[in-house]
Structures are given as C-alpha cells and as structure tokens.
Design a protein around this motif. Sequence first.
Motif, PDB file in Angstrom:
ATOM      1  N   LYS A 508      11.675   6.977   4.031  1.00  0.00           N
ATOM      2  CA  LYS A 508      12.878   7.341   4.763  1.00  0.00           C
ATOM      3  C   LYS A 508      14.106   7.073   3.898  1.00  0.00           C
ATOM      4  N   ARG A 932       8.824   2.995  17.699  1.00  0.00           N
ATOM      5  CA  ARG A 932       9.056   4.084  16.754  1.00  0.00           C
ATOM      6  C   ARG A 932       7.735   4.597  16.213  1.00  0.00           C
ATOM      7  N   SER A 936       5.622   9.080  18.810  1.00  0.00           N
ATOM      8  CA  SER A 936       5.180  10.437  18.527  1.00  0.00           C
ATOM      9  C   SER A 936       3.710  10.613  18.843  1.00  0.00           C
ATOM     10  N   ARG A1103       9.507  13.814   9.840  1.00  0.00           N
ATOM     11  CA  ARG A1103       8.648  13.886  11.013  1.00  0.00           C
ATOM     12  C   ARG A1103       7.169  13.745  10.633  1.00  0.00           C
ATOM     13  N   ASP A1106       6.179  10.290  10.498  1.00  0.00           N
ATOM     14  CA  ASP A1106       6.108   9.612  11.794  1.00  0.00           C
ATOM     15  C   ASP A1106       4.767   9.838  12.460  1.00  0.00           C
ATOM     16  N   TYR A1346      13.253  16.352  17.139  1.00  0.00           N
ATOM     17  CA  TYR A1346      12.461  15.930  15.984  1.00  0.00           C
ATOM     18  C   TYR A1346      11.462  16.990  15.559  1.00  0.00           C
TER      19      TYR A1346
END
Length: 1574
Positions: A508, A932, A936, A1103, A1106, A1346
């Motif tokens: 990131k 976090r 997802s 993404r 994630d 996202y």
Amino acid sequence: MALSFCGIDNGTNAYSVEKGVLNNGCFVDALNLVPHVFLLFITFPILFIGWGSQSSKVQIHHNTWLHFPGHNLRWILTFSLLFVHVCEFAEGIVSNKMMETNHLHLFMPAFMGFIAATTSVVYYHNIETSNFPKLLLVLFIYWVLAFITKSIKLWKFAEYHVGPQHLRFCITALLVLLYGLLMAVEINVIRIRRYVFFANPQKVKPPEDLQDLGVRFLQPFVNLLSKATYWWMNPLIIGAHKRPIELKKIGKLPIAMRALTNYLRLKDAYEDQRTAEDPDRAPSIWRSMYRAFGRPILLSSTFRYLADLLGFAGPLCISGIVKYLKTDKDVATPDKVKETYFGVYFMSSTELLQNTSVLAVLLFLALVLQRTFLQASYYVTIETGINLRGALLAMIYNKILRLSTSNMSMGEMTLGQINNLVAIETNQLMWFLFLCPNLWAMPVQIVMGVILLYYLLGWSALVGASVIVLLAPVQYLIATKLADTQKSSLEHSTDRLKKTTEILKGIKLLKLYAWENIFCDSVEETRGKELTSLKTFALYTSMSIFMNAAIPIAAVLATFVMHHFLDKTGPSPSEAFAALALFHILVTPLFLLSTVVRFAVKALVSVQKLGEFLQSDEIGDDSWRNGDMPLSFEAGKKHLGVTKAINRKQPMRYQMDNYEQPTRRQMRPTETEDVAVKVSNGFFTWGSNLSTLSDINIRIPTGQLTMIVGQVGCGKSSLLLAMLGEMQTIEGRVFWSNKNRYSVAYATQKSWLLNATVEENITFGCHFSKQRYKAVIDACSLQPDIDLLPFGDQTEIGERGINLSGGQRQRICVARALYQNTNIVFLDDPFSALDIHLSDHLMQEGILKFLQDDKRTVVLVTHKLQYLIHADWIIAMKDGSVLREGTLKDIQTHDVELYDHWKTLMNRQDQELEKDIQQDSQTTLERKTLRRAFYSREAKNQMDDEDEEEEEEEEEDDNMSTTTNRRSKIPWRMCWCYMSSGGFFMVFLMVSSKLLKHSVIVAIDYWLALWTSSKTNQSAGAGTYASNGTRLADSASSNATLPTPGNPEAESDSYYLPVFIVLCAAGITLCLITSLTVEFLGLSAATNLHHNLLNKIIHAPIRFFDITPLGQILNRFSADTNIIDQHIPPTLESLTRSTLLCLSAIGVISSITPAFLIALVPLAVAFYFIQKYFRVASKDLQDLDDSTQLPLLCHFSETAEGLTTIRAFRHEARFKQRMLELTDTNNTAYLFLSAANRWLEVRTDYLGAVIVLTAAGASIWSFSYGLRSGGLVGLGLTYALTVTNYLNWVVRNLADLEVQMAAVKKVNSFLSTESENYEGSMDTSQVPENWPQDGEIKIQDLCVRYDPMLKPVLKHVNAYIEPGQKVGICGRTGSGKSSLSLAFFNMVDIFEGKIVIDGIDICKLPLQTLRSRLSIILQDPVLFSGSIRFNLDPERTCTDDRLWEALEIAQLKNMVKALPGGLDAVVTEGGENFSVGQRQLFCLARAFVRKSSILIMDEATASIDMATENILQKVVMTAFADRTVVTIAHRVHTILTADLVIVMKRGNILEYDKPETLLEQEDGMFASFVKADM
C-alpha cells in the motif's frame, strides 16, 4: 494326420500290453491323466456353487484373510508346478514333431496337469477366504494321487535306463518332487488346524487389522499373486476416476506399520546398545537401524539379485533366437539317431533350448519374473523406508519433548535445526533406504554384465565396458556439482522471497509513494543472481542427461571398432545384438550408482546430525514434581499386547488412550494447605555454570494471588520456569504440595498458539463446557475479536491460519490458562501487549473474580504496580535474587524506601493511564486492522465461486461425465502456455533436435544390423567354395595383408565402418544438443513467467491485495516458482525421451515385422486405460501426501516453540498422540502413492513383456517364411526389450507433469489480473513541473467504491479546501474517512464526480505523476530492511542535509546520530529494531522529505505517546504552515485546532464547519465525540 492318443506308427502296436501293463508307456501316461481329471470333476461343482453363495460373507475384509499355514510356500510351489507343466508340454510338442504320427499322450497329460494345477490354486484361494477347511481334503487326495502316478512313471523310466541326460526324465523327477512337497504342505495344514481326523479343530480369529474396517492398506494380507501384481489396488485406482481419493478412502495403517510400533522397535534396538559397563557410550544409529529394519532390507536385496540375474536372460535369449533361426531353417529333416524308448522319441536336455519358439516363451517368462521381483524389491525397501521414517520421527519428537530449555534458549538447538531434522534428515535416511539395495546389487550386476560381454565378443567387449566404467566418476562429479549449485540457488531464492514478502507487506505504501518500480527492480536483481545459478544447474543437469544417453552409443562404437581391428571378422548378428542389449542393461546401474553414492554420503551426514541431537541435554528427571506418574511411551508397551478389540468409532486413536492424561482433581481442597510451592535455598542456572537465580527462598501460599515484581531482566520469568523444573538446579530444591503438581496452567510472556481453531486453542484438550468457556472469553474480552473472525471461534489461527495481533494472541493464551481446571495458574506478564482498559478488565474479571472465586493459586508476574493492592503476597526481585517477600502491609512497614519507590512509579503509571484513556485504545486499532483484513470476505467468496464456475463451463454440460473428463484430461493448454513462454525458437529447436537424435540412434542400430547380417550372408556365400561350408575361405582371405579386389568382405568393412563411426558421432553430438535445449527452454520459460508474474502483481490494484491472502501470493513466488524453475524441465525431458524411445522402438518392430501391428491394437488400448486410471489416482495421492505433510512439520515446529507450556500443562502424552496420528496419516498417503506406482509399473512391465513375446513370435513366423534376415530380427527384439524399461516412465512422467503443470496454471491465473491504469489521459509533459503549487482541493459530487461488485463507500461528497488550510476529518470506524484519503491518490474506483487539485482532475493524470507529487502518512508504520537513508529516500534524490532536517522535524535526529553509521544504520526486516512509536516517526520523516504542498495524515499518531504527539502537532503547524494538511483523526482532540472539520458518517458528510462553530451545536456529532474523548 490321424489323431490318436497312443499314435499309429507303422510297425508298432501301440496298444499291446504283452510285456506288462505298466510297461506300455502310453498306458502310464494315461494313468497320469486320472488325478487331473478327478480334481476337475470334483472341484468345478464346488467352485460354482461356492461362487454363487459368496456374497453372504461376514463383514470383515474376509477375502484377504489368509490363515492356512504354509500359504506363501503353496503359492510358490504351485507356480513352479505350472512352469514345469509348461516345459513338459513344450517338450511333448517338440518330441511329437519327430514322430511319424501324432502321439497325444506325449503332451495331453501335461496340458491337463496345467489346467488342474491352475484349478487347484483357484480352489484353494476360495476355500481359504470362505474358511471351509474340510474341503481341502480334495486337494490332499489329488496331491497323493498325482505323486503316486508320477512316481510310477519315473520308476519305469529308470528301469529302461532313461537318465538325466534326457529332458523328459528331468521334468518327471521335478514333478514328483513338487507333488511331494505340496503333499507335505497339505499334511502340515491338517496337523496345525486339525480340521479333520481330530476331535477338536482349532479355532482361529482374523488379525486385528482385518477386523478393523478402517485399515484399507491390504498389501500385507492379500495372497501372493495379488501381492506381486498389486491386484488389491484395482478398486481404489479405478474408483479414483469417479470421485477423488480422500483421506477417508485410504483409511489407516496396519498396526505393524504404525509409527508407534516401529518406534518401539527402533528404540529397543537403540537402548539395547547401552551396556551396563559403559552407560555413557552413544549408541550407534546405524546398528539400531540394522537391528530393527535389517531383515526386510535383506529380503529386498535377495529379490533384487534375482531380478538382476533374470535380467541377463533377455540378451541371452535374443542371441539364441537369432542364432537358431538359421539352424531351424536348415535342419528341417532330422538326420540324428532317434533315441526311442517305449516307441517314442526322447529329447536330449539341450535340444529344447535350441528351439526358437521355446526361447521366445522363456524370454517372456524371464521378463515377467524379473519385473515382478524388481517391483517386489522396490516395494519392500519403500515400506521399510517409510517405517523407518515413522520411527525416527517419533524418536525425534520424544527427544524434543525432553530437551532442556536451556538448549533451546542458549541457541545450541535452534528451531531451524529441529525443522531440518524433521523435514530433511529423516527424508534423506528414508531415501537412502530406498536406494541402498542398489549399493550391493549394482556391482554384481556390472561384473556379470562384463563377463557376459566378454563371453560374447571377447576382448573388444572389455574396451566398451571400460568406456562405461571410466565415465562413471565423471557422473559422480557432476552429481556433486549439481547438489552444490542447488544450494546456492536456494540461498538466492530465499533472499528473493524475503524481498518479495517485504514488498507485498508494504504494497500500500509503495503504491501511495509511487515506489513500486524501484522495489521491483531490486527483486529482479536478486532473481538475476538466482537465474545465474539456475543456469549452472541446468548446464550440469543437461550434462548428466547427455552422459546417460551418450555413454551406450560411445561404448557400442568403441566395442565394434575394436572388434573390427582385433579379429577381422565382424560379430555375428546374434552376438552383436546380445551385446547391444547388454550395454543398455549396464548403463542404468552406472548412472544410478553416482546418485546412490551421493545419497549414501548424505545419509552419513544425516545420521551424524541425528546422533548429536539424540545425545543432547535433556531436562532433569523430575520425579519429585510429578508425584508418581512418569509419562512415557513405555507405558504403551504394556498395552500393546492387550488391546485386541479396537474401538471402531474413533479409528485414529491408538493404544495411547490408555494412559492419556492423569485424572484431573475435580474437588478443590477444603483444608487449605498454606503452601502450594516452596523453594528452599535454590540456585538455578540456564546451562552455563553461572547461576541465573541465586539464593532463592520463597513460598507461594495456596489459593491466594501472589505477584512477582521487579525491573526488566531481574529473573521474574526465570523464577516461574525454575519452579516448573525447566531450569537446571545447582543446589536447593523445589517442593510442591502433593495435591498440586499434576498440571500447572501457564501463560508465557511470548504468546504461543497452536495451528488450530480459537476454541481448540483455549480448551487445549480439556472437555468443552459452554458456561465456563463463555466466562473465560468474557474475562479476556475476546468476544468482539471473535465476532470479527470469518468463522467465529472456529477460525484457524496460528502459523498457517489468520494472523492475529500481539494483544489478541496474548489474550487467547491467558484464556487458555484460565480455562484449564488446575489448582495453580502461572501468568507471566499477561498485560504486556494489552492496553489499559483490557488489562483492567482482565485483572478484575479474570484474575480477581474468575480465578480467586475458585480458590485457585495464582502467581502473576507483572510490571503494572497499580495492581499490587490486590495481591495477597508479593515477591520483589532484583538481579536474580529475592529482594523482599511478604504482603503489601509488611513491605510498607519494613521497607519504606521500596514502598516509596513503588509509589512514585505508580503515580507515573496513573498519569499514563489518564493519557491512555484519552486515546482511542490500541485494541480498537487492532480490531480495525482485523476488520480491514476481512471486510472483503464476501467479495472474496464471490471470486472463488466465479473461478469454479469458469472451470465448470469449460467442460461439457452433463454432470457425471464432466467430473470424469475433467480428471483424466491432460492439461495441454498449460503445457502450451509453458512452452510458449519459453520462446518459439527454443521449442522448435527442442522438437527438431529430439526427433533427429532418435532417428540417428535408430539408424546406428539399423546400420549395425545390416553390417552384421551382410557378414553372415557373405560368409555363407563364400563358404560354398570351401569344403564344409564354414568360414575357411573368409579367414584365409582376411589373413592376407592386402585385401584382394575380389574379396567382398574387406570392401564391405571399409564401406560399413566409416558410416558407422559417423553415425555414432552424430548421435553423440545430437544427445548433447537435445539435453541442452530442453534445460534452456525450461530456463527461459521460468525467467519469463516470474518476470511477468512480478510485474502483474506489483501493478495490480490495491483491491487485489485486500482480497487475495498474502500466503497465496507468496506461494506463487515460492513453491510454484520453484517447481517451474527446477522440476518441470527434467520431467519434460524425461517424458519426451521415454515417449520417443517407445515410439521409435514400436516403429522399428513394425517395419521389420508388420504382423506385429495387429497385436499392437489391443496392447495400445490396455496401455491407454492403465495410464488414464493411474494419472488420476496418482494426482490425488500426491495431493494427499503434500497436504498431510504440512501439518506434521507444523506440529513439530510448534511443539518445539511451546515446549515450556506443554510441559507445564503436562500434555506431553496428548501431543505425542497427535504426532503419531499425523505421521501415520502422512505415511499412509505415501505408502499408497508408492503402491500405486508399483501397480502401474507391474502393469506396464507385463505389457512390455507381451510386446517382446509378440515381437519375437512375429519375427520367428516371418523368418520362417523367409521375409527377414537374422540381423533385423535381433534389432527388433533388442528394441522390444527397451520398451519394457520405458513404458512406465512415460506414464509416471505424464502424471508428474500433470501435477507440476498445476503450478503453471496457478501462476497463469494471476497473470490475468487487471493492472491499474497507469497511463491516464494526460501526457506527463502537460503537467506543470511544480504542480500542485498551491494545494487547492475541490471535491465535487464524489462517489467511490472499492470494486464494481461492491456498494459505494463514499456517496456524493462535496467539499472545498483552500490552499494552506488544515483540515480534520473524523467519524466512527467505517465511516469512509480512510477511503477519502485513498481517493486523493486514485487508489480506489472513482465512478462518479471528481477531485480537482490546482485545476487538474486527478483521474486524468498518469498515476506515477499524481502519486509522486503528494505525500501521505499511514496509520500502520511500514519500514523496509536496508538503511535509514533507503527508507527515507529510496530514489536517492535528496541531499543528506534534507534528510537530517526531516529527521529533526520528526524528533529523531538525536537517536539516529547515536546509531552506528548514522543515516546508513541498518533497519531490520519490518523495522523490528525500532519501537512502534519510532517507526511511526520515521514514516513522518519520510513524508517531510518529499516537499509536497499537500500532506495527508491517516490516523498517523495512533501509536505515539501524548508528549511526542504534542510536539508533532506543533511541528506540523509550523513546518507545514503554507501547505494543505488533511488529518484523518483517530482522537478528536488532535483536530480541535484545525481550520476546518469534516464529520463523516456512512460515506456522507454529516457536519462541515470550523471546530468552534461545531462545538456550539450541543447535540451535534462532533460535540458528542469531543465529550466522549475528554
């Protein structure tokens, strides 16, 4: 041709019995028919009736229960009987040809005998499995009758002086012997089982393994034929086609193969060497291995010798067939004196072996037997190797559980070493056992081969053999070089993995700072080094392959050229082709010998390491602290014999249940003894003789809370461990009151988790009580964390599971200690990783309420002095000895100084406490990271489903066929993808050179055939002039010094020889070229695949990271890349080579004898089905083997890590039990895998033997019609022999390739990920150099999500930020604050609206430009390994002054100055050598280095203490006075001074104004935040 039983020759009356009935040979033969017919008449009805009713068997593996004594002997004898009958039949037929009319009695009884023998064994097998021993009487009568009739025949032969020089006499004698032996076996069964003639027959019960339906590995129990051909595997392998093989399907191991059994065997052999005179002598591991596992190895070696000797039958039979084909043709009319007795012809013993058809059948039988023995030998060694591995693992594990703690902590035994022992050394030893019969079989094979060559070709053969032998050391050299290069490439690849891991962890940050490419290049650089060593590896591999292929060619060349020069006549075809076949046989052992020697060397090293490990220090024998129950495997011995009936409900529990755990004391003592543990005059050490703890006299009162306090490093934890007996006692003793020392609940400082679910980690082997579990979870406030996990408390955590934060791990460990039902609880600093709210809660609810209400004795080590008021007893420590002991009151009165010191410290802690309360605690932060990681989840599941759907769609629609098709298809698409990434030129080169090479090799052998045949033809032609048709003319002419023009021989030689040499040279060069092309094709494919993979992944949108677990991405870079680098090329090479060899062989045979093609069709069909079934099953079993290996290795490493905990809890037995289960599961999978390989090899070998038989038959047939020359027949047969060796390699390599192509598929699936759009619609040149100059931000109607699949996280946000403004954004977790910060960098999908900075819409900018011009500070600090300079400025664009300035702003200057090297000081991986606060400051400095007019701080001060944070706030205000700063606030008071506050809720802006204005609205969101925060 009249058919009559006794023949109707002229002049003899076959039916006359004047000389006595028994003197008529025909009558004796008729008498011999009687027993056979009798047996068939009786058994057929029984068999048919029996087979009809067989379905009603009792439910055990009955059909494998072999319980008649002499079982194997009977099978062996029956097989010999069948063979002798075949010989008798052949002899009869050949003799019959010599007679004028057909004499059926010569071969009819033999034929019937064959049928009867077959029936007898089928009948016996059915009786044995259905357990009707009375029916065996039939067989007994048959053996007696047969014995009598054959003896009569033998006696008559002897009477008429037919002796051993006649074949029929020998055969009859053998039959008499065999029938006698079988009769003896039958009598033995009656004697032992007493099923008839006795009053009380013996009762038998099937063995334990067969009663237990969980045992599916039947090899030890099935009959001999099934054992030899692995027939019992059929259902498993064929069933795999319909549904995959799972662990349930392969069941569990038979008792004899379990790790426990073998461990006890090995341990006894090991311990027996410790003699009374010399107890300290280290027992030899080699000797104990030999004692425990020597016998099967000897058996295997015997099989191996038999197989090797039978292997030489091949070349000899070929030479025989080629030699006698001629004679057969010439000798059509026998002019020999017929030896007749009884009016029939008697053959001499040698004559049969000169019949080509007989030789062909013999060749077939020899091949079948040789292959059967070879596979049996392999199987026995593999089974022994697996048993040895199980035993060694159990031995190592047992030792780990007894290792002294000091060994682990003083670094004598690192975890790495233990893991190596388990993963590498045991496997090395296992492999050595697999290969060790080769060590003594190969030299014998080589010597035999050379002797035979000498016998065929004389001295010139020795030249060829010496070529082979001399090149063997070169091969050994190459093999050792290979091992070295592999090591170096391993080092580079671990280095590359470390870098890749860092990149992925900090991805990131890299994206936000636009640094991807810098880091990508550093990985590419390491990869370059790795590829260099891989190139060397490829070079050596290809050399070794080249040697293997070229040596036989070179040897053949040397031999025949020498032969040409030594004796001027060339070899005859029969000699030449036998020699060729022998060379092929000789190469294999020499090639393998280098490997075996290498493994032997490795095994020596491994044994040495193991020996050192087994001799290392153990923990003291602490009988005083366990009361009276030493737990060990020994107890298991007593039960081994006893537990007959196994509990079927829990198949995996072995005999260890019986001494699982001491009964826990349920009742709490009412009479409180005042001391639970007492240490008197204790001096304890960690191994070096310096005492770590000295002069310890303490007591721990029962049922009370004792606290141990003191500075860092004064020995608090050591004191706990000393009480647990982990330290070495120099003097003094620890006394436990009897009731207590069964088990101590102990939570270490460094939390230790098992790879298991949360619930299993907490209950830790106790029974589950819901109420208690709930109470513990509440006390440790774990509920909110559990709610976040994807599967609640059934989520896997630990190394392979989900990564929890430190605090969460620690709370789980404390929960484990609380949950245990033990009298004493030791907690070692349980508050260290917890923030203040949690520690208070834990103290109140957990320790004071939960433990004290139970009246449990608690010992608590802590730094938090404010809890001292709760303590019933305090032990203060200093520098390894006790400073004070007593209650708080005692200390207050007696040691005022210490008390005051504590008070000041407490005050300081209270201030921190207030500060802490203002902060939004660390825990919420941890929970946030967890959320976090999983927010997802739904999307991830969707993606998985899509993948599966795609796969489904590729296949046909109807369901059943899809599964079967999908599983038997070879992944051609992946192969193509792999090849094409290697480059088309390389592929073309590889294919063409391969084809050329194989055609040249065929050409060499074909030329040899022509050459040798031409000699024999000419010599036959020339010989007609000489008197007796031998080679006189030739030898006379070739003795002349100059060849005369009229001498065809010499001309032909000068014509044939050069061509032969040229062809051989071409073959050798082509071998070199092909071996190089394959390896380098593999290399270029590996290079390209890794390069593309790295670039794709680094440029993937955030993404992607994630929703893809880090482990999965890393696997592509580690395991899969490794397979692509090192495993696919050799497999591919081997596959193409063996396939082409088989095809060329079949082509040669078909071109020589086209009749062979007819037989080829059914063979091809059989082969197709065998490979189809095997590939599917093999893939499943390989997956099972891999998937069961990982838990085993993990179990070892986690045991080694958690030793103290396991020993404190006294859970050794449970962990041993688990280890044995895991070992056995893995061994089962491995055994099945190797048995499946044997299954395949036996089948393909038999197919190969049939190919040889048909080829021989076809060539004999076509030769008898005069179609072919002898040389070509020899060529065809030699090729047919090679097929047998290579057929199974084709299938094995196909299966391997299929498994390995999965790696390419996985890598490929990542190559299809979308990259971020780096281009943008503007050109870089259009962006002003100093943009963004002012830092004015307009957010217009912004909508962000996202992923197109997900709901928007920001909905229609509008805001305007003036240049230089300080803006604060706040809101609850999940309100979209961080998403807004990501939107500035175009990291998320902006699907509506826009952000305009200084007049440019950021969506139009190239990403690199946009991200390099803004700066951001993230909430979780990321540092990379390297120097401080590299961390602040990886692009190397700034001056040192600029860097120092940034460090000064971030309050780090003094600290960095103090470090060795200043700016070039080392930062370890993840910045572990700095505290979290310091890391956060480095990240701030990093943002300051980049002089950008917009700074975004995303909750950047969460892990910094108040003081530093205030300084920072001021700095940001001054250093960034003229820049726009957007702060995303974690704690509201940080933004009270901001110019503008934005309050967000659920992706919308709720309030937007100056902070003063917002505070006036009392019911506003911001005001309520501020209230809560104060």
